[in-house]
Design an enzyme around this catalytic site. Structure first.
Site, PDB file in Angstrom:
ATOM      1  N   LYS A  12       0.767  -1.354  -0.061  1.00 22.15           N
ATOM      2  CA  LYS A  12      -0.295  -0.135   0.372  1.00 22.15           C
ATOM      3  C   LYS A  12       0.434   1.002   0.078  1.00 22.15           C
ATOM      4  O   LYS A  12       1.941   1.091   0.773  1.00 22.15           O
ATOM      5  CB  LYS A  12      -0.860   0.210   1.194  1.00 22.15           C
ATOM      6  N   THR A  57      -3.162  -5.676   0.936  1.00 16.71           N
ATOM      7  CA  THR A  57      -2.683  -4.025   0.615  1.00 16.71           C
ATOM      8  C   THR A  57      -4.256  -3.484   1.558  1.00 16.71           C
ATOM      9  O   THR A  57      -3.005  -2.562   2.384  1.00 16.71           O
ATOM     10  CB  THR A  57      -2.422  -3.532  -0.617  1.00 16.71           C
ATOM     11  N   ARG A 175      25.986  34.887 -10.668  1.00 18.39           N
ATOM     12  CA  ARG A 175      24.981  34.236 -11.318  1.00 18.39           C
ATOM     13  C   ARG A 175      23.755  33.912 -10.097  1.00 18.39           C
ATOM     14  O   ARG A 175      24.186  33.337  -8.983  1.00 18.39           O
ATOM     15  CB  ARG A 175      24.613  32.897 -12.100  1.00 18.39           C
ATOM     16  N   HIS A 246      16.258  26.918 -12.161  1.00 11.09           N
ATOM     17  CA  HIS A 246      16.528  28.590 -13.092  1.00 11.09           C
ATOM     18  C   HIS A 246      16.018  30.024 -13.495  1.00 11.09           C
ATOM     19  O   HIS A 246      15.311  30.234 -13.222  1.00 11.09           O
ATOM     20  CB  HIS A 246      17.391  28.304 -14.988  1.00 11.09           C
TER      21      HIS A 246
HETATM   22  O1  URC Z   1      25.985  24.449 -12.955  1.00  9.05           O
HETATM   23  C1  URC Z   1      25.121  24.126 -14.068  1.00  9.05           C
HETATM   24  N1  URC Z   1      25.375  22.480 -14.850  1.00  9.05           N
HETATM   25  C2  URC Z   1      25.153  22.508 -16.000  1.00  9.05           C
HETATM   26  O2  URC Z   1      25.207  21.274 -16.264  1.00  9.05           O
HETATM   27  C3  URC Z   1      24.793  23.483 -16.308  1.00  9.05           C
HETATM   28  N2  URC Z   1      23.788  23.501 -17.859  1.00  9.05           N
HETATM   29  C4  URC Z   1      23.216  24.731 -17.903  1.00  9.05           C
HETATM   30  O3  URC Z   1      22.225  25.000 -19.028  1.00  9.05           O
HETATM   31  N3  URC Z   1      23.234  25.402 -16.676  1.00  9.05           N
HETATM   32  C5  URC Z   1      24.086  24.921 -16.169  1.00  9.05           C
HETATM   33  N4  URC Z   1      24.248  24.938 -14.729  1.00  9.05           N
END
Ligand code: URC
Length: 296
Positions: A12, A57, A175, A246
């Protein structure tokens, strides 16, 4: 040529269970998502539908509630071992078990400077997890955490990658690096102070994520796993699944503005998915501990 039944398990999934310890007026809460799976002599049901050896289950689900009432749940690792052993010890055809537990965290609501006795707030989406596999006389404990969301607003670069005619990504020396950490680690022993080990591993991962100047999320993954293994002799290997959340710099040139790494578009998909295992090179592998585990 014959056709035969291969590896199988059944149980389960996702039994949601909340227990309240009412031993005093200051209640404690355990909020779990428990999945059971039994392995053993189940050829008959697969070949002919003969269910003589199939513990339903539904019964497995009730057992989760029953054992939680018989004895305080305690640490999720101990509860999972008790559940697995129960099925193996009470049902002859059951030779092994895989018990998954996710624990949701609740914090006491602060009232007048202190935590309330019986009112709680869900702290975050983060879960503490365990996956216990009992296989004959062997017990593997693989614990972890899920959906621990972290972000560095600088201290992350990504450059030096190959470029081809489809490459548009610009190289960057500054970044945002963000991810939701899902990690599982395999213990070498079963007499561990589970809560203490979990707390320390989580702290180590967070600290390492924060202090690593990252040139790739892959590098951060390795550093985090390595730091855990260096501090925790009880751990054999750490596996991580890290979605790269991202954050794209918004182009403000069309507005006549300069964006100096201050305004980002937070994309939810697609996302890079960085996965890896960091392991000691002198321990035996334990493929059965990992078989069929979500994310790995
Ligand atoms: O830390 C990262 N690894 C990647 O493999 C990757 N690929 C990507 O487009 N940005 C990033 N950033």
């Amino acid at each position: 040529m014959g056709i035969v039944m291969g590896p199988n398990q059944y149980g389960k999934s996702e039994c949601r269970i909340v227990t309240i310890n009412r031993g005093s007026s200051r209640h404690t809460i355990k909020d779990l998502n428990v999945s059971t799976a039994l392995r053993g002599d189940f050829d008959d049901t697969h070949y002919t539908g003969d269910n003589a050896k199939v513990l339903p289950t539904d019964t497995q689900k009730n057992t989760v509630y029953g054992l939680a009432k018989e004895q305080p749940v305690g640490e999720i690792e101990d509860f999972a071992v008790r559940l697995g052993r129960h099925f193996i010890d009470t049902q002859e055809p059951v030779k092994g078990a895989r018990i998954l537990v996710e624990e949701y965290a609740w914090e006491r609501i602060p009232v007048a400077g202190t935590g309330h006795d019986h009112s709680f707030a869900r702290s975050s989406d983060e879960k503490r997890t365990t996956a216990v596999t009992i296989d004959g006389s062997e017990t593997h404990v693989v614990s972890g955490l899920k959906d621990l969301v972290v972000l560095k607003s600088t201290g992350s670069e990504f450059w030096g990658y190959p470029k081809d005619r489809f490459t548009t990504l610009g190289e960057t020396e500054d970044r945002i690096l963000a991810t939701a950490v899902t990690a599982r680690w395999r213990y070498l022993r079963n007499d561990v102070d589970w809560a203490k080990s979990f707390g320390s591993i989580r702290e180590t991962m967070l600290e390492t994520f924060a202090t690593t100047h990252s040139y790739a999320l892959q590098q951060s993954l390795h550093e985090m796993g390595k730091a855990v293994l260096e501090k925790h002799p009880e751990v054999a290997e750490v596996r991580m699944s890290l979605p790269n959340k991202h954050h794209f710099l918004v182009d403000m040139e069309p507005f006549g503005m300069q964006n100096e790494n201050e305004v980002f578009f937070a994309a939810d998909r697609p996302y890079g998915l960085i996965e890896g295992t960091v392991t000691r090179d002198d321990v035996d592998e334990a493929p059965r501990a990992w078989y069929s585990l979500p994310e790995f």
